[in-house]
Design an enzyme around this catalytic site. Structure first.
Site, PDB file in Angstrom:
ATOM      1  N   TYR A  26       0.519  -1.066   0.517  1.00  0.00           N
ATOM      2  CA  TYR A  26      -0.234   0.146  -0.411  1.00  0.00           C
ATOM      3  C   TYR A  26       0.929   1.180  -0.191  1.00  0.00           C
ATOM      4  O   TYR A  26       0.712   2.142  -0.546  1.00  0.00           O
ATOM      5  CB  TYR A  26      -0.860  -0.111   1.679  1.00  0.00           C
ATOM      6  N   GLU A  27       1.938   0.951   0.895  1.00  0.00           N
ATOM      7  CA  GLU A  27       2.643   1.924   0.582  1.00  0.00           C
ATOM      8  C   GLU A  27       4.292   2.803   0.042  1.00  0.00           C
ATOM      9  O   GLU A  27       4.455   3.161  -0.354  1.00  0.00           O
ATOM     10  CB  GLU A  27       3.335   2.385   2.204  1.00  0.00           C
ATOM     11  N   GLU A  84       4.419   1.450  15.119  1.00  0.00           N
ATOM     12  CA  GLU A  84       4.922   0.470  14.138  1.00  0.00           C
ATOM     13  C   GLU A  84       4.422   0.788  12.986  1.00  0.00           C
ATOM     14  O   GLU A  84       4.977   1.327  12.179  1.00  0.00           O
ATOM     15  CB  GLU A  84       6.323   0.164  14.379  1.00  0.00           C
ATOM     16  N   VAL A  88      -5.082  -2.164   8.028  1.00  0.00           N
ATOM     17  CA  VAL A  88      -6.718  -2.960   7.823  1.00  0.00           C
ATOM     18  C   VAL A  88      -6.662  -3.393   6.865  1.00  0.00           C
ATOM     19  O   VAL A  88      -6.347  -2.669   5.955  1.00  0.00           O
ATOM     20  CB  VAL A  88      -7.745  -2.233   8.650  1.00  0.00           C
ATOM     21  N   GLY A  96     -14.766   0.454  12.135  1.00  0.00           N
ATOM     22  CA  GLY A  96     -13.722   0.618  13.459  1.00  0.00           C
ATOM     23  C   GLY A  96     -13.202   0.275  13.545  1.00  0.00           C
ATOM     24  O   GLY A  96     -12.402   0.030  15.148  1.00  0.00           O
ATOM     25  N   GLY A  98      -9.656  -0.160  13.003  1.00  0.00           N
ATOM     26  CA  GLY A  98      -8.575   0.721  13.383  1.00  0.00           C
ATOM     27  C   GLY A  98      -8.567   1.594  14.451  1.00  0.00           C
ATOM     28  O   GLY A  98      -7.755   1.462  15.018  1.00  0.00           O
ATOM     29  N   TYR A 132      -5.859  10.359  11.966  1.00  0.00           N
ATOM     30  CA  TYR A 132      -5.575  10.496  12.819  1.00  0.00           C
ATOM     31  C   TYR A 132      -6.022  11.365  13.262  1.00  0.00           C
ATOM     32  O   TYR A 132      -6.453  11.564  14.168  1.00  0.00           O
ATOM     33  CB  TYR A 132      -3.831  10.557  12.483  1.00  0.00           C
TER      34      TYR A 132
END
Length: 170
Positions: A26-27, A84, A88, A96, A98, A132
């Site tokens: 994903y990153e 770290e 999900v 809900g 995460g 966040y």
């Protein structure tokens, strides 16, 4: 809702690797993943354990995970919980999970006397940053993460004085 959070067990090592690889994909960092099940066995279940992991199960199936460790803040003289990784599965997002993982980590941080929780996020990851902010997290303005690894780490380590010996000459 059928959500269960549980401690990772040695039998979950393949699942932990799966979630780490899914997060890295994903990153757009999958090419950087080198960790193996054995690495995670040492990290999570070695003596001493260096980190902890939790598995999130949604309707009886693994849906996500969190991996964290404790570090310290010398400014307030207390431990902090460093998250770290949290991941999900895309198909399980919006349930809900995460938020539940972060809430459980916050509960543990307080139970352990931590002054705060911290984690890093890629600057382009707008969905995660929005999440966040929704749970009250704020960026640490004015700070930039630094990293020393590979050859630079080995070269610097080679300049360390021998244990109990005199400092290296400059």
């Amino acid at each position: 809702m059928s959500l269960r959070l549980r401690e990772a067990r040695p039998g979950d090592l393949g699942l932990v690797v799966h979630f780490v690889r899914a997060l890295a994909e994903y990153e757009k960092l999958l090419h950087e993943v080198q960790a193996t099940e054995e690495d995670f066995r040492n990290l999570l279940f070695g003596t001493p354990a260096r980190a902890s992991a939790m598995i999130a199960e949604w309707q009886g199936a693994p849906a996500g995970f969190a991996l964290w460790y404790y570090s310290v803040s010398t400014f307030d003289g207390r431990a902090k919980l460093y998250v770290e990784d949290v991941f999900v599965n895309p198909g399980a997002r919006g349930q809900g999970i995460g938020k539940a993982l972060f809430a459980e980590l916050a509960r543990r941080a307080l139970a352990e006397g931590c002054s705060r929780m911290e984690w890093s996020v890629l600057d382009w990851n707008a969905p995660s940053i929005a999440f966040y902010r929704s749970i009250g997290a704020l960026p640490r303005e004015g700070w930039t993460l630094q990293r020393l690894s590979g050859d630079a780490l080995r070269e610097l380590a080679a300049t360390a004085p021998p244990p109990g010996g005199a400092p290296a000459a400059h």
